[in-house]
Design an enzyme around this catalytic site. Structure first.
Site, short mmCIF file in Angstrom:
data_model
loop_
_atom_site.label_atom_id
_atom_site.label_comp_id
_atom_site.label_asym_id
_atom_site.label_seq_id
_atom_site.Cartn_x
_atom_site.Cartn_y
_atom_site.Cartn_z
N ILE A 156 45.62 29.64 66.61
CA ILE A 156 46.36 29.95 67.83
C ILE A 156 47.41 31.02 67.56
CG2 ILE A 156 47.95 29.04 69.57
CD1 ILE A 156 46.48 26.32 69.23
N THR A 235 54.12 25.51 72.69
CA THR A 235 52.81 25.08 73.18
C THR A 235 52.10 24.25 72.12
OG1 THR A 235 51.85 27.17 72.42
CG2 THR A 235 52.50 27.05 74.74
N ARG A 237 53.57 20.94 69.74
CA ARG A 237 53.86 19.52 69.83
C ARG A 237 55.31 19.30 70.23
NH1 ARG A 237 49.43 18.62 70.60
NH2 ARG A 237 47.90 17.37 69.46
N ASP A 261 55.36 23.52 77.14
CA ASP A 261 54.13 22.89 77.61
C ASP A 261 53.98 21.48 77.04
OD1 ASP A 261 51.59 22.99 79.05
OD2 ASP A 261 50.63 23.08 77.07
N GLU A 266 55.44 12.06 76.68
CA GLU A 266 54.56 12.54 77.74
C GLU A 266 53.89 11.38 78.45
OE1 GLU A 266 51.87 15.50 76.18
OE2 GLU A 266 53.50 16.76 75.42
N HIS A 285 51.46 20.05 79.56
CA HIS A 285 50.54 20.04 78.41
C HIS A 285 49.15 20.52 78.83
CE1 HIS A 285 49.86 17.94 74.28
NE2 HIS A 285 49.18 19.09 74.36
N GLY A 287 48.26 23.85 78.38
CA GLY A 287 48.00 25.13 77.73
C GLY A 287 46.58 25.27 77.18
#
Length: 322
Positions: A156, A235, A237, A261, A266, A285, A287
């Site tokens: 990423i 984006t 954790r 994100d 969560e 979340h 992304g």
């Protein structure tokens, strides 16, 4: 037929999409109603877990899954899975590394641009009937000329670096093992210490995995090292950030803005202080999830499970964790 347990909670539209991608030689099991108690009941007579979401795959679950042959992860995060139990009981785990890297990288760039251009404020004002052009515009910034620090540089992070190349920015990075010089040259990035990255970056973007060494890597101490009015993007954790320290910095404008994100807990509570700040742009979340990436994740996951069931281990394209 062997059964595949879907461990995430999806609405009916998504479930139908997943069913349409399922191999003919398998049955799907969904956790309905979605709860830990139902998970414990559902896992008893299945051969495969297809793991997504945040429901813990812990020793309590794994000890009941007596017919479990293999676990396939749709994404890359492993912090909800008891790896020690899997290793001790020789249960293989495969991870689809890089399968949604393009989606997450694009979302990272989206958040960078949205924070710099105050997209949430511009959208809210206009929808309220307020045309605020120059007064708002001069408060926004371009990416051009900025120094961007990437913490972690896997698939990423590398794609983020490539996406940033046309913008005329300087990209710093820090990771556990420095990349080869040829890769640094290709990506046009410079390796620096973590402290130096915090000190010199206008935008700090997180792309590292979560573990004890990276837990709350963004905290009061690291924020104090940053430039005044730096921007933080996450984006990766949620637990990479101490949210209380970040909220305090956002309120005091020590941190100019954030694009998040992912979150410590969560789904994010509507009572979170982050939801009350106009310099925080938040997404749920999402992304790594696009129409393309979601289908790719499940197609690849089902292919890997099929190869495993048939004993074609060499055909499995995911990375084996244990």
């Amino acid at each position: 037929m062997p059964k595949i347990l879907i461990t995430n909670n999806y609405d009916n539209t998504v479930k139908e999409l997943i069913k349409g991608l399922k191999p003919n030689d398998f049955d799907l099991v969904f956790i309905e109603p979605f709860s830990k108690e139902e998970f414990l009941r559902s896992c008893i007579k299945v051969e495969y877990f297809l793991v997504g979401g945040r429901l813990p795959i812990d020793s309590e679950v794994l000890s009941k899954a007596s017919q479990l042959k293999m676990i396939q992860r749709t994404g890359v995060g492993l912090d909800q899975i008891d790896l020690e139990y899997l290793k001790n009981n020789k249960i293989p785990l495969y991870v689809n590394k890089g399968i949604n890297a393009s989606a997450v990288a694009e979302h990272t760039l989206l958040l960078i641009l949205a924070v710099l251009r105050k997209l949430n404020i511009a959208d809210g004002l206009l929808k309220s009937g307020i045309w605020k052009k120059q007064a708002l515009g001069v408060q926004t910034s371009e990416v051009r000329g900025k120094t961007i620090g990437l913490i972690g540089l896997g698939s990423i992070g590398e794609k983020v670096a490539l996406l940033l190349q046309p913008f005329g920015v300087k990209v710093l990075y820090n990771k556990r093992n420095r990349l080869d010089a040829s890769i640094e040259q290709k990506l046009d990035i410079e390796y620096v210490s973590l402290a130096s990255l915090f000190k010199h970056a206008d935008i700090v973007s997180l792309h590292c995995s979560y573990n004890e060494s990276t837990k709350e890597i963004i905290n009061k101490s690291s924020i104090d090292l940053m430039k005044n009015e730096a921007i933080v993007i996450n984006t990766s954790r949620g637990k990479l950030i101490n949210e209380l320290d970040l909220v305090d910095a956002l309120k005091n404008r020590k941190v100019k803005g954030v694009g998040l994100d992912v979150f410590q807990e969560e789904p994010l509570s509507s009572e979170s202080e982050l939801t009350k700040l106009d310099n925080a742009i938040l997404t749920p979340h999402v992304g790594g999830i696009t129409k393309e990436s979601f289908s790719d994740m499940f197609i690849k996951a089902f292919q890997n499970i099929t190869h495993f069931e048939k004993g074609n281990l060499a055909e499995i394209e995911s990375s084996k964790v244990c």
